[in-house]
Enzyme design. Structure first.
Site: not given
Ligand code: AMP
Length: 286
Positions: A33, A37, A192-193, A183
């Site tokens: 996270l 997130h 991003s992770s 963000v």
């Molecule tokens: P993930 O863990 O990458 O599958 O992302 C889970 C949720 O977090 C998804 O709805 C993504 O679009 C959101 N998310 C990922 N990165 C960001 C970010 N930088 N800003 C806002 N939401 C994000």
């Protein structure tokens, strides 16, 4: 905060909330996270109020990764995720195993999937043909297990949010979908992770995605132009970074995701860029 690992226990709790009229806000994630997130967690809390239940799922969903992709390398740190969730006021972490989510899959006895047939075709769907079938399937399953009143997704994955919105509408999921803004790091890189996987050199050049978006905004500010011309200019701009390789750049309508012939203010732009083996995406309104 409680950690739930079994699908049966998650659904039991969700049904109890439903009976008791306690609202549920849900944020699906693949863990590792970051502040992006957590912004979704806060958005969910704001939507359901202090008495509601905020559920975060942490599950690296194998069906949305192609065999050639980075499933095994995807960063994971459950202890850190749990601490961040607790600090953010999350009530429940739902962290199921593959055996819980896809019973029988390892010996070929799993066979039901959810498919969206129109919005999934282009962009991410063209580059990753089986990806969105995995996403819609796991999100539908999670919705059935968590029974949320509100689900929050990030604009960072714009096409994914549009496809989930379509699935919610077409398959009558009784919930409200919220899409929260992307963000970013101070230098513009979308959190991003996968940023964790970048070498320092790749990390420096990864700002090319947000710089390409800024360049596109500056271009349409001077006046509308053919999308093909803008895309060609951005491809050349990205090719200047030796560690970055463009996968695609597309101009499209923000709601229908239909490719746009002309780029103008209000057109949406999305792009995917490889930095080494790590694939980064970004998008925004021009
Ligand atoms: P993930 O863990 O990458 O599958 O992302 C889970 C949720 O977090 C998804 O709805 C993504 O679009 C959101 N998310 C990922 N990165 C960001 C970010 N930088 N800003 C806002 N939401 C994000």
């Amino acid at each position: 905060m409680r950690v739930i690992r079994s699908t049966a226990a998650m659904q039991r709790l969700a049904r109890r909330c439903q009976r008791e009229g306690r609202r549920v806000g849900f944020v699906p994630t693949m863990g590792y996270l970051h502040a992006g997130h957590l912004s979704l967690v806060h958005r969910a809390r704001r939507a359901i109020g202090p008495k509601g239940l905020v559920v975060v799922s942490i599950y690296v969903n194998p069906t949305q990764f192609a065999p050639t992709e980075d499933l095994a390398k995807y960063p994971r740190d459950f202890a850190r995720d749990a601490r961040l969730c607790r600090e953010a006021g999350v009530d429940i972490i739902f962290a199921p195993s593959d055996a819980e989510m896809y019973p029988g899959k390892s010996d070929g006895r799993y066979s039901a999937y959810v498919v969206e047939e129109k919005l999934s075709r282009g962009m991410e769907g063209a580059s990753r043909p089986t990806h969105f079938r995995g996403v819609t399937t796991v999100v539908a399953k999670l919705f059935h297990l968590v029974l949320p009143d509100v689900a929050v997704f990030g604009a960072k994955d714009w096409q994914q949010a549009a496809i989930v919105r379509r699935m919610v509408r077409d398959l009558n999921f009784p919930l409200r979908l919220i899409v929260a803004p992307t963000v970013r790091e101070r230098d513009g890189l979308a959190l991003s992770s996968r940023n964790k996987l970048l070498t320092p050199g790749q990390r420096a050049q990864a700002t090319v995605l947000s710089r390409a978006l800024a360049r596109a905004r500056a271009a349409v500010k001077r006046g509308p132009l053919p999308a093909a011309r803008l895309k060609a200019d951005l491809a050349r701009f990205i090719a200047r970074e030796p560690l970055a390789r463009l996968d695609y750049v597309e101009c499209f309508d923000a709601d229908t995701l239909q490719p746009a012939a002309r780029a103008a203010r209000g057109t949406h732009l999305a792009l995917a860029v490889f930095a080494g083996k790590t694939r980064l995406i970004d998008n925004g309104r021009l």
